[in-house]
Design an enzyme around this catalytic site. Structure first.
Site, PDB file in Angstrom:
ATOM      1  N   VAL A   1       0.252  -1.368  -0.046  1.00  0.00           N
ATOM      2  CA  VAL A   1       0.037   0.349  -0.065  1.00  0.00           C
ATOM      3  C   VAL A   1       0.360   1.505   0.037  1.00  0.00           C
ATOM      4  CG1 VAL A   1      -1.289   1.545   1.897  1.00  0.00           C
ATOM      5  CG2 VAL A   1      -1.890  -1.161   0.664  1.00  0.00           C
TER       6      VAL A   1
ATOM      7  N   LYS B   1     -14.166   1.555   6.159  1.00  0.00           N
ATOM      8  CA  LYS B   1     -13.241   0.913   5.705  1.00  0.00           C
ATOM      9  C   LYS B   1     -13.496  -0.680   5.529  1.00  0.00           C
ATOM     10  CE  LYS B   1      -9.150  -1.303   3.929  1.00  0.00           C
ATOM     11  NZ  LYS B   1      -9.586  -1.334   2.148  1.00  0.00           N
TER      12      LYS B   1
ATOM     13  N   PHE C   1     -17.286  -9.418  -7.913  1.00  0.00           N
ATOM     14  CA  PHE C   1     -16.818 -10.310  -6.162  1.00  0.00           C
ATOM     15  C   PHE C   1     -18.289 -10.931  -5.994  1.00  0.00           C
ATOM     16  CE2 PHE C   1     -12.828  -8.433  -4.009  1.00  0.00           C
ATOM     17  CZ  PHE C   1     -12.899  -8.016  -4.382  1.00  0.00           C
TER      18      PHE C   1
ATOM     19  N   ALA D   1     -17.416 -17.842  -7.353  1.00  0.00           N
ATOM     20  CA  ALA D   1     -17.287 -18.952  -6.369  1.00  0.00           C
ATOM     21  C   ALA D   1     -15.510 -19.679  -6.280  1.00  0.00           C
ATOM     22  CB  ALA D   1     -17.869 -20.112  -6.343  1.00  0.00           C
TER      23      ALA D   1
ATOM     24  N   GLY E   1      -8.859 -15.410   0.627  1.00  0.00           N
ATOM     25  CA  GLY E   1      -7.721 -14.973   1.484  1.00  0.00           C
ATOM     26  C   GLY E   1      -6.954 -13.926   1.104  1.00  0.00           C
TER      27      GLY E   1
ATOM     28  N   CYS F   1      -5.953  -8.933   3.919  1.00  0.00           N
ATOM     29  CA  CYS F   1      -7.016  -7.796   4.381  1.00  0.00           C
ATOM     30  C   CYS F   1      -8.065  -9.003   4.693  1.00  0.00           C
ATOM     31  CB  CYS F   1      -6.912  -6.758   3.270  1.00  0.00           C
ATOM     32  SG  CYS F   1      -5.243  -6.192   3.122  1.00  0.00           S
TER      33      CYS F   1
ATOM     34  N   LYS G   1      -7.900 -10.675   7.822  1.00  0.00           N
ATOM     35  CA  LYS G   1      -6.966 -10.409   9.492  1.00  0.00           C
ATOM     36  C   LYS G   1      -8.773  -9.539   9.629  1.00  0.00           C
ATOM     37  CE  LYS G   1      -4.197  -6.762   7.724  1.00  0.00           C
ATOM     38  NZ  LYS G   1      -5.147  -5.450   7.788  1.00  0.00           N
TER      39      LYS G   1
HETATM   40  P1  NAD Z   1       3.219  -4.430   4.204  1.00  0.00           P
HETATM   41  O1  NAD Z   1       3.509  -5.396   5.041  1.00  0.00           O
HETATM   42  O2  NAD Z   1       3.327  -4.751   2.336  1.00  0.00           O
HETATM   43  O3  NAD Z   1       3.980  -3.734   4.397  1.00  0.00           O
HETATM   44  C1  NAD Z   1       4.312  -2.116   5.403  1.00  0.00           C
HETATM   45  C2  NAD Z   1       5.562  -2.004   5.684  1.00  0.00           C
HETATM   46  O4  NAD Z   1       5.545  -1.299   6.228  1.00  0.00           O
HETATM   47  C3  NAD Z   1       6.381  -2.418   5.630  1.00  0.00           C
HETATM   48  O5  NAD Z   1       7.526  -2.752   5.222  1.00  0.00           O
HETATM   49  C4  NAD Z   1       7.600  -2.310   7.055  1.00  0.00           C
HETATM   50  O6  NAD Z   1       8.500  -3.151   7.104  1.00  0.00           O
HETATM   51  C5  NAD Z   1       6.595  -1.358   7.425  1.00  0.00           C
HETATM   52  N1  NAD Z   1       7.024  -0.495   9.035  1.00  0.00           N
HETATM   53  C6  NAD Z   1       6.582  -1.098   9.420  1.00  0.00           C
HETATM   54  N2  NAD Z   1       6.421  -0.143  11.060  1.00  0.00           N
HETATM   55  C7  NAD Z   1       7.471   0.880   9.784  1.00  0.00           C
HETATM   56  C8  NAD Z   1       7.842   2.018  10.381  1.00  0.00           C
HETATM   57  N3  NAD Z   1       7.972   2.563  12.275  1.00  0.00           N
HETATM   58  N4  NAD Z   1       8.421   3.034   9.973  1.00  0.00           N
HETATM   59  C9  NAD Z   1       8.096   2.582   8.325  1.00  0.00           C
HETATM   60  N5  NAD Z   1       8.130   1.565   7.812  1.00  0.00           N
HETATM   61  C10 NAD Z   1       7.813   0.908   8.815  1.00  0.00           C
HETATM   62  O7  NAD Z   1       2.116  -4.044   4.289  1.00  0.00           O
HETATM   63  P2  NAD Z   1       0.755  -3.759   2.927  1.00  0.00           P
HETATM   64  O8  NAD Z   1       0.159  -4.544   2.416  1.00  0.00           O
HETATM   65  O9  NAD Z   1       1.091  -2.572   2.490  1.00  0.00           O
HETATM   66  O10 NAD Z   1      -0.948  -3.277   3.815  1.00  0.00           O
HETATM   67  C11 NAD Z   1      -0.518  -1.923   5.158  1.00  0.00           C
HETATM   68  C12 NAD Z   1      -1.678  -1.613   5.523  1.00  0.00           C
HETATM   69  O11 NAD Z   1      -2.923  -1.094   4.122  1.00  0.00           O
HETATM   70  C13 NAD Z   1      -2.292  -2.672   6.910  1.00  0.00           C
HETATM   71  O12 NAD Z   1      -2.986  -2.221   7.330  1.00  0.00           O
HETATM   72  C14 NAD Z   1      -3.665  -3.237   5.648  1.00  0.00           C
HETATM   73  O13 NAD Z   1      -4.570  -3.337   5.659  1.00  0.00           O
HETATM   74  C15 NAD Z   1      -4.155  -1.953   4.476  1.00  0.00           C
HETATM   75  N6  NAD Z   1      -4.056  -1.818   3.243  1.00  0.00           N
HETATM   76  C16 NAD Z   1      -3.749  -2.791   1.855  1.00  0.00           C
HETATM   77  C17 NAD Z   1      -3.766  -3.405   0.991  1.00  0.00           C
HETATM   78  C18 NAD Z   1      -3.298  -4.546  -0.108  1.00  0.00           C
HETATM   79  O14 NAD Z   1      -3.646  -4.852  -0.610  1.00  0.00           O
HETATM   80  N7  NAD Z   1      -1.936  -5.024   0.503  1.00  0.00           N
HETATM   81  C19 NAD Z   1      -4.540  -2.552   0.562  1.00  0.00           C
HETATM   82  C20 NAD Z   1      -5.555  -2.199   1.363  1.00  0.00           C
HETATM   83  C21 NAD Z   1      -5.480  -1.709   2.741  1.00  0.00           C
HETATM   84  C1  UGA Z   2      -9.139  -6.537  -1.088  1.00  0.00           C
HETATM   85  C2  UGA Z   2     -10.383  -5.649  -1.922  1.00  0.00           C
HETATM   86  O1  UGA Z   2     -10.373  -5.764  -2.918  1.00  0.00           O
HETATM   87  C3  UGA Z   2      -9.923  -3.506  -1.422  1.00  0.00           C
HETATM   88  O2  UGA Z   2     -10.968  -3.008  -1.981  1.00  0.00           O
HETATM   89  C4  UGA Z   2      -9.885  -3.994  -0.107  1.00  0.00           C
HETATM   90  O3  UGA Z   2      -8.219  -2.863  -1.006  1.00  0.00           O
HETATM   91  C5  UGA Z   2      -8.063  -4.754   0.321  1.00  0.00           C
HETATM   92  O4  UGA Z   2      -8.579  -6.091  -0.200  1.00  0.00           O
HETATM   93  C6  UGA Z   2      -7.590  -4.500   1.401  1.00  0.00           C
HETATM   94  O5  UGA Z   2      -8.380  -4.021   1.611  1.00  0.00           O
HETATM   95  O6  UGA Z   2      -5.832  -5.016   1.747  1.00  0.00           O
HETATM   96  P1  UGA Z   2      -7.345  -7.934  -1.782  1.00  0.00           P
HETATM   97  O7  UGA Z   2      -6.967  -8.616  -1.009  1.00  0.00           O
HETATM   98  O8  UGA Z   2      -5.803  -7.143  -2.687  1.00  0.00           O
HETATM   99  O9  UGA Z   2      -7.886  -6.828  -1.685  1.00  0.00           O
HETATM  100  O10 UGA Z   2      -7.902  -9.199  -2.851  1.00  0.00           O
HETATM  101  P2  UGA Z   2      -9.092  -9.462  -3.518  1.00  0.00           P
HETATM  102  O11 UGA Z   2      -9.441  -9.177  -5.389  1.00  0.00           O
HETATM  103  O12 UGA Z   2     -10.104  -8.377  -2.373  1.00  0.00           O
HETATM  104  O13 UGA Z   2      -9.708 -10.989  -3.401  1.00  0.00           O
HETATM  105  C7  UGA Z   2      -9.463 -11.174  -2.003  1.00  0.00           C
HETATM  106  C8  UGA Z   2      -9.842 -12.689  -2.157  1.00  0.00           C
HETATM  107  O14 UGA Z   2     -10.791 -12.671  -1.955  1.00  0.00           O
HETATM  108  C9  UGA Z   2      -8.368 -13.083  -2.270  1.00  0.00           C
HETATM  109  O15 UGA Z   2      -8.207 -14.845  -2.571  1.00  0.00           O
HETATM  110  C10 UGA Z   2      -9.670 -13.964  -3.926  1.00  0.00           C
HETATM  111  O16 UGA Z   2      -9.748 -14.507  -4.787  1.00  0.00           O
HETATM  112  C11 UGA Z   2     -11.119 -13.788  -3.899  1.00  0.00           C
HETATM  113  N1  UGA Z   2     -12.390 -13.727  -4.301  1.00  0.00           N
HETATM  114  C12 UGA Z   2     -12.654 -12.642  -4.236  1.00  0.00           C
HETATM  115  C13 UGA Z   2     -12.656 -14.795  -4.179  1.00  0.00           C
HETATM  116  O17 UGA Z   2     -13.673 -15.674  -3.709  1.00  0.00           O
HETATM  117  N2  UGA Z   2     -14.011 -14.361  -5.380  1.00  0.00           N
HETATM  118  C14 UGA Z   2     -14.420 -13.318  -5.779  1.00  0.00           C
HETATM  119  O18 UGA Z   2     -15.073 -12.911  -6.556  1.00  0.00           O
HETATM  120  C15 UGA Z   2     -13.660 -12.113  -5.744  1.00  0.00           C
END
Ligand code: NAD
Ligand code: UGA
Length: 467
Positions: free
Chosen positions: A24, A219, A264, A267, A272, A275, A278
Site C-alpha cells: 500500500v 474501510k 465479487f 465462487a 484469503g 486483508c 484479518k
Molecule cells: P506490508 O507489510 O506490505 O507493508 C508494511 C510496511 O511497513 C513494511 O515494509 C514494514 O517494514 C513497514 N513498517 C513497519 N513499521 C514501520 C515504521 N515504524 N516506519 C517505517 N516503516 C515501517 O503491508 P501492506 O500490505 O502494505 O498493508 C499496510 C496497511 O494497509 C495494512 O493496514 C493493510 O490492512 C492496509 N491495506 C492493504 C492493502 C493490500 O492490498 N495489501 C489494501 C488496502 C489496505
Molecule cells: C481486498 C479488497 O478488494 C480491496 O478493496 C482492499 O483495499 C484490500 O482487500 C485491503 O483492504 O487490503 P485484495 O485482498 O488485494 O483486496 O484482493 P481481492 O481481489 O479483494 O481478493 C481477496 C480474496 O477474495 C482472494 O483470495 C480472492 O481470490 C477472493 N475472491 C475475490 C473470491 O474468491 N471471489 C471473488 O469474486 C473475488
C-alpha cells in the site's frame, strides 16, 4: 458526508511522507508522486529499502516498477530509512504500516503506534498525520493522543484516508478509484486532504470528506461486505453442486440486478490475502468490544475457515494413499506474489498432512517457497503434473486458463482435475481425457464404458453438457 470539499491553494507539489513502503505505502506513494506531489517513502525494513534505493521493487505488483522508475527520474519520489527524517518537513505524513491480527483476532496496532511515536517529535506545527493503514474506529483519536503526549501540545492534525486498492491491480485501483474517502475533524486537515486528492477529483473521481471515525469504519464495513458477497456465493456454490445448477449462471443472473451487482461473486476456495481474513476478524472483534456483535461476520469467518479443509478433502479422497498430487497456484489470487493467508497454501498443507506427495507450480513462487515445507517445486505446470494422480488448480493465473490440456493429461497418471477457480471448460477437459471437478458446477466425469456394451469415449462424450 460533507458536501464540496474546500481545497487549499496548493494542489500539487505538496510534501508528503509515506511511512511504510509495502504494497500500500509504495503504490500510494508512487501514485501520489505521479499526480504531482513530492513524496518520500520510508521503510525501516533494511532489505526492502536496499531494493528500493537500487531502483527496484521488493515485491511483485504489475506496473509498479515502471511507475516508481518514472517518478524517481522526475525527482518526485525518494526513499528513506528513517521516519523522523522523512516526516520532518512534510505537509502530510501518511502512515501505511501493517496492522496484523492479534492472537484473539483483534487488530494489533503496535506498528501504527510506533510510527506515530517516531514521527511525533519532528512534525512541523500544523502538519497532518493521515492513517492509511486499515485501523479500527477510534485509532486516529489514540494516535492524536500519543502525538500530543510526545510533543507536549496538540498542534498537529490526525486524519484518516483508508485505502481500497487490490493487489494485482493496485495502480489502476488508486488512479481510477471508485471513490477516495478522506476523514478529518478539523477544516484545515480536511482542506489539506482535499488538496492532495484534487488532481483525482478533477478527473471526476469522487473525493468524499467525512468525520475521521466514519472513514475508519467505512474501510472495515467495505471489506466485510465484499467478503460477505464471496462467502455467500461460496454457500450458493455448495447448493448448486447438490442441485445440479451452475453457480456462474446463478451469479450472473443475480448480479444483473443493479442492487446486487455482478462483481465479487466468483465462487472459489474461500477468500484469503492479507486483508479480508484479518479485517473480518478485526470487525467482529470491534463489534464485540463495543457490545454490537456482528453475527453475520462471525458466521462468515467460520465458513471461510472450514472451506479450505473441505475442499482439500475432496482432492485427498480422489488421490490414492500416498499418491502424487500437483497443485497449480500458491498465491492468494492471480497477479501477485503475496501468500499471506492464501487458501492455496492452506489446502497444500492439508494435502501434505494427509501424506500425499505434493508438487507445486506458481508463476511467482518466491514468497510461497519460503512459506511452505514438504513439497516439491517446479518451474513448469506440466512438469509439476508429471506422473500425478490428481491435479488441482487453486489460483486463477491466466497461464492455467490457457494450459494445454492434452499435454497435462499426457503428463498425468490419473485423470482427476480439480478446478477450484472454474477456469477450465468441462468439454475441453473431457476431450483431453480428464475428469473435471469444478466449484459450484456439475462434475464433468466421462462416462465409463459399460463392459461388453461396445460404447466408447467418443459416443459417450456427445452426451456431455456443453458450455
Ligand atoms: P506490508 O507489510 O506490505 O507493508 C508494511 C510496511 O511497513 C513494511 O515494509 C514494514 O517494514 C513497514 N513498517 C513497519 N513499521 C514501520 C515504521 N515504524 N516506519 C517505517 N516503516 C515501517 O503491508 P501492506 O500490505 O502494505 O498493508 C499496510 C496497511 O494497509 C495494512 O493496514 C493493510 O490492512 C492496509 N491495506 C492493504 C492493502 C493490500 O492490498 N495489501 C489494501 C488496502 C489496505
Ligand atoms: C481486498 C479488497 O478488494 C480491496 O478493496 C482492499 O483495499 C484490500 O482487500 C485491503 O483492504 O487490503 P485484495 O485482498 O488485494 O483486496 O484482493 P481481492 O481481489 O479483494 O481478493 C481477496 C480474496 O477474495 C482472494 O483470495 C480472492 O481470490 C477472493 N475472491 C475475490 C473470491 O474468491 N471471489 C471473488 O469474486 C473475488
Amino acid at each position: 458526508m460533507s458536501g464540496e470539499l474546500k481545497v487549499c491553494e496548493k494542489k500539487s507539489g505538496l510534501r508528503i511522507a509515506m511511512i511504510g513502503a509495502g504494497y500500500v505505502g509504495l503504490t500510494s506513494g508512487a501514485c501520489l508522486a505521479a499526480i504531482g506531489h513530492q513524496v518520500v517513502c520510508c521503510d525501516i525494513n533494511r532489505e526492502r529499502l536496499k531494493v528500493l534505493e537500487a531502483g527496484g521493487v521488493p515485491f511483485f505488483e504489475p506496473g509498479l516498477s515502471e511507475m516508481t522508475t518514472r517518478q524517481i527520474a522526475a525527482g518526485r519520489l525518494t526513499f528513506s530509512s528513517a521516519p523522523e527524517e522523512a516526516a520532518r518537513d512534510a505537509d502530510a505524513v501518511f502512515i501505511a504500516v501493517g496492522t496484523p491480527s492479534g492472537a484473539d483476532g483483534s487488530i494489533d496496532l503496535r506498528y501504527v503506534m510506533a510510527a506515530a511515536e517516531a514521527i511525533a517529535p519532528v512534525l512541523r506545527s500544523g502538519a497532518t498525520v493521515v492513517l492509511k493503514s486499515t485501523v479500527v474506529a477510534g485509532t486516529a483519536a489514540r494516535v492524536r493522543d500519543v502525538i500530543a503526549r510526545v510533543r507536549g501540545c496538540s498542534d498537529v492534525y490526525v486524519g484518516s484516508n483508508p485505502e481500497f486498492l487490490r493487489e494485482g491491480s493496485a495502480i489502476d485501483d488508486f488512479m481510477n478509484a471508485d471513490r477516495v474517502i478522506v476523514g478529518a475533524d478539523e477544516p484545515a486537515a480536511m482542506s489539506l486532504l482535499a488538496s492532495i486528492y484534487a488532481p483525482l477529483a478533477e478527473r471526476g473521481i469522487p473525493v468524499v470528506g467525512t468525520a475521521t471515525v466514519n472513514a475508519e469504519l467505512i474501510k472495515y464495513a467495505a471489506n466485510a461486505f465484499l467478503a460477505l458477497k464471496i462467502g455467500f456465493i461460496n454457500d450458493v456454490a455448495n447448493l448448486c453442486e447438490k442441485a445440479g445448477a451452475d453457480v456462474r449462471d446463478v451469479a450472473g443472473g443475480i448480479g444483473l440486478d443493479a442492487r446486487i451487482g455482478n462483481r465479487f461473486l466468483e465462487a472459489g476456495p474461500g477468500f484469503g490475502g492479507s486483508c479480508f481474513p484479518k479485517d473480518t476478524r478485526a470487525f467482529a472483534s470491534l463489534g464485540a468490544h463495543f457490545g454490537a456483535p456482528q453475527p453475520l461476520i462471525d458466521a462468515l469467518i467460520k465458513q471461510n475457515d472450514t472451506r479450505k479443509a473441505s475442499l482439500a478433502r475432496r482432492i485427498i479422497d480422489k488421490t490414492p494413499t500416498g499418491g502424487r498430487v500437483a497443485v497449480l497456484g500458491a498465491t492468494f489470487k492471480a497477479n501477485t506474489d503475496d501468500v499471506r493467508e492464501s487458501p492455496a497454501l492452506e489446502i497444500i498443507q492439508h494435502l501434505v498432512k494427509a501424506g500425499l506427495d505434493v508438487h507445486v507450480h506458481d508463476p511467482k513462487p518466491e514468497l510461497a517457497i519460503a512459506a511452505i515445507k514438504g513439497v516439491e517445486w517446479h518451474f513448469d505446470p506440466i512438469d509439476a503434473a508429471r506422473s500425478a494422480d490428481t491435479v488441482a488448480i487453486l489460483t486463477e493465473w491466466q497461464e492455467y486458463r490457457e494450459i494445454d490440456l492434452n499435454a497435462l493429461a499426457d503428463a498425468m497418471w490419473g485423470v482427476a482435475l480439480f478446478d477450484y477457480r472454474n477456469l477450465i471448460q468441462p468439454q475441453a477437459a473431457n476431450a483431453a481425457g480428464l475428469d473435471l471437478y469444478p466449484i459450484g458446477r456439475p462434475e464433468a466425469v466421462r462416462p465409463r464404458p459399460v463392459a461388453g456394451s461396445g460404447a466408447g469415449w467418443t459416443e459417450s462424450l456427445a452426451a456431455l453438457p456443453e458450455r
